[in-house]
Design an enzyme around this catalytic site. Sequence first.
Site, PDB file in Angstrom:
ATOM      1  N   LYS A 222       3.034   1.608  -3.800  1.00  9.65           N
ATOM      2  CA  LYS A 222       2.302   0.900  -4.853  1.00  9.65           C
ATOM      3  C   LYS A 222       2.910   1.082  -6.252  1.00  9.65           C
ATOM      4  O   LYS A 222       2.817   0.192  -7.081  1.00  9.65           O
ATOM      5  CB  LYS A 222       0.831   1.353  -4.876  1.00  9.65           C
ATOM      6  CG  LYS A 222       0.031   0.789  -3.714  1.00  9.65           C
ATOM      7  CD  LYS A 222      -1.368   1.373  -3.664  1.00  9.65           C
ATOM      8  CE  LYS A 222      -2.408   0.371  -4.014  1.00  9.65           C
ATOM      9  NZ  LYS A 222      -3.775   0.794  -3.688  1.00  9.65           N
TER      10      LYS A 222
ATOM     11  N   GLY B 263     -17.802   2.179  -0.548  1.00  6.06           N
ATOM     12  CA  GLY B 263     -16.567   1.488  -0.926  1.00  6.06           C
ATOM     13  C   GLY B 263     -16.254   0.226  -0.129  1.00  6.06           C
ATOM     14  O   GLY B 263     -15.200  -0.394  -0.351  1.00  6.06           O
TER      15      GLY B 263
ATOM     16  N   ASN C 201      -0.821  -3.770  -5.821  1.00  6.16           N
ATOM     17  CA  ASN C 201      -1.210  -3.864  -4.406  1.00  6.16           C
ATOM     18  C   ASN C 201      -1.076  -5.287  -3.866  1.00  6.16           C
ATOM     19  O   ASN C 201      -1.259  -5.518  -2.675  1.00  6.16           O
ATOM     20  CB  ASN C 201      -2.633  -3.333  -4.162  1.00  6.16           C
ATOM     21  CG  ASN C 201      -3.696  -4.337  -4.578  1.00  6.16           C
ATOM     22  OD1 ASN C 201      -3.474  -5.154  -5.466  1.00  6.16           O
ATOM     23  ND2 ASN C 201      -4.846  -4.272  -3.944  1.00  6.16           N
TER      24      ASN C 201
ATOM     25  N   GLY D 260      -6.593   9.117  -9.249  1.00  8.62           N
ATOM     26  CA  GLY D 260      -5.495   8.711  -8.372  1.00  8.62           C
ATOM     27  C   GLY D 260      -5.383   7.190  -8.399  1.00  8.62           C
ATOM     28  O   GLY D 260      -5.755   6.538  -9.389  1.00  8.62           O
TER      29      GLY D 260
ATOM     30  N   CYS E  59     -16.123   5.291  -3.751  1.00  7.53           N
ATOM     31  CA  CYS E  59     -15.015   4.475  -3.215  1.00  7.53           C
ATOM     32  C   CYS E  59     -14.830   4.713  -1.718  1.00  7.53           C
ATOM     33  O   CYS E  59     -14.262   3.872  -1.018  1.00  7.53           O
ATOM     34  CB  CYS E  59     -13.717   4.810  -3.950  1.00  7.53           C
ATOM     35  SG  CYS E  59     -13.730   4.290  -5.663  1.00  7.53           S
TER      36      CYS E  59
ATOM     37  N   THR F 194       0.834  -1.195   0.000  1.00 10.87           N
ATOM     38  CA  THR F 194       0.000   0.000   0.000  1.00 10.87           C
ATOM     39  C   THR F 194       0.868   1.244   0.000  1.00 10.87           C
ATOM     40  O   THR F 194       2.093   1.156  -0.191  1.00 10.87           O
ATOM     41  CB  THR F 194      -1.052  -0.067   1.141  1.00 10.87           C
ATOM     42  OG1 THR F 194      -1.960   1.027   0.980  1.00 10.87           O
ATOM     43  CG2 THR F 194      -0.436  -0.035   2.522  1.00 10.87           C
TER      44      THR F 194
ATOM     45  N   ASP G  65      -7.569  -3.596  -6.758  1.00 13.11           N
ATOM     46  CA  ASP G  65      -8.588  -2.604  -6.373  1.00 13.11           C
ATOM     47  C   ASP G  65      -9.705  -2.501  -7.419  1.00 13.11           C
ATOM     48  O   ASP G  65     -10.888  -2.417  -7.079  1.00 13.11           O
ATOM     49  CB  ASP G  65      -7.950  -1.219  -6.188  1.00 13.11           C
ATOM     50  CG  ASP G  65      -6.952  -1.188  -5.041  1.00 13.11           C
ATOM     51  OD1 ASP G  65      -7.300  -1.644  -3.937  1.00 13.11           O
ATOM     52  OD2 ASP G  65      -5.815  -0.736  -5.246  1.00 13.11           O
TER      53      ASP G  65
ATOM     54  N   GLN H  67     -11.289  -6.507  -3.078  1.00 10.27           N
ATOM     55  CA  GLN H  67      -9.877  -6.410  -3.475  1.00 10.27           C
ATOM     56  C   GLN H  67      -9.068  -7.364  -2.604  1.00 10.27           C
ATOM     57  O   GLN H  67      -8.113  -7.984  -3.072  1.00 10.27           O
ATOM     58  CB  GLN H  67      -9.337  -4.963  -3.437  1.00 10.27           C
ATOM     59  CG  GLN H  67      -9.315  -4.245  -2.077  1.00 10.27           C
ATOM     60  CD  GLN H  67      -8.209  -4.701  -1.124  1.00 10.27           C
ATOM     61  OE1 GLN H  67      -7.142  -5.098  -1.556  1.00 10.27           O
ATOM     62  NE2 GLN H  67      -8.494  -4.674   0.169  1.00 10.27           N
TER      63      GLN H  67
END
Length: 292
Positions: free
Chosen positions: A78, A262, A99, A140, A239, A74, A114, A269
């Site tokens: 990443k 999210g 990830n 992002g 999210c 994380t 993700d 994930q």
Amino acid sequence: MGKIAVTERVTGHTELIGLIGYPIRHSMSPTMHNEAFKKLGLDYVYVAFEVDNDTLEDTVKGMRAMKVRGFNVTMPNKRKIVQYLDKLSDASALTGSVNTVVNDNGVLTGYITDGIGCMRALADKGVDVKGKKFTIMGTGGAGTAIIVQAALDGAKELSIFNRNDSFIEEAKQTVKKVNEQTNCKATLYMLEDQDKLRAEIASSDILINATCVGMKPLEGQSLITDPTMLHPGLIVHDCVYSPRETKLLSIAKDAGCITMNGLGMMLYQGAAAFKLWTGKDMPTDYIKDILF
Ligand code: NAD
């Protein structure tokens, strides 16, 4: 009680799965994975390590040397980790981020789960993304993973909006790669162009908020404040999962949209990473009861 649980669970055969990032102590992933290992009787333990960019290379070398089965990655690692791995999944190559790492006898492969998590959360709501049009706000880490996975999974069109900030140059590259390497048509617009945003949402099946707007310190704020920009039946996925209902989701609910926070993306994930390491399906209903 802690002592009994650990000596019962952890033996000389137990394999390690790691999580590397900084800060990391708040993460829900150790609870998620350890509960799932316990439930399925799998002999793994999942532990978080404080690793930043400066200690990343040594950590990856150590993970390889210790023959760990894999690890999650994380922030802030990443993107930086890509250079230390042997192979990348298609989605990782397109996003330039990782990830999840799987160690197959010393060969380290990077994945990004993700976007898979978001697609599975949509599938849970009965949404098949094939042939669908998305409007995605935010480019992002989360936004890029969703853009790429939606394109790989057969979405027809992606209208992508970001404000004019440090993410915009990377967003242009992502859009270019999606158009060149998938059958999906992606277009980047400026978030400041509200008329364009309104028009693109009007012709979309799914609206995604992949910006930080809606969570602390921007809690109570929404990129969409006019409910007439939304239409009944539109699927609105935020999210953000803290708070559970963001301002955007509350506006969307009132406008007759189908809303999702999210949490599903976060759970799935993790489930996708779990499957890559163990070959088993995470017992997601059980984990939902524990975590949510
Ligand atoms: P990031 O820092 O990589 O990207 C931030 C994004 O937000 C960029 O697109 C940026 O332009 C945009 N942004 C920031 N402030 C803004 C503002 N005031 N107005 C408009 N746009 C703004 O962060 P990220 O990792 O992509 O996370 C984005 C959001 O997604 C966060 O809320 C995070 O909690 C959430 N997230 C959820 C999951 C999940 O599993 N549910 C996973 C990752 C991230």
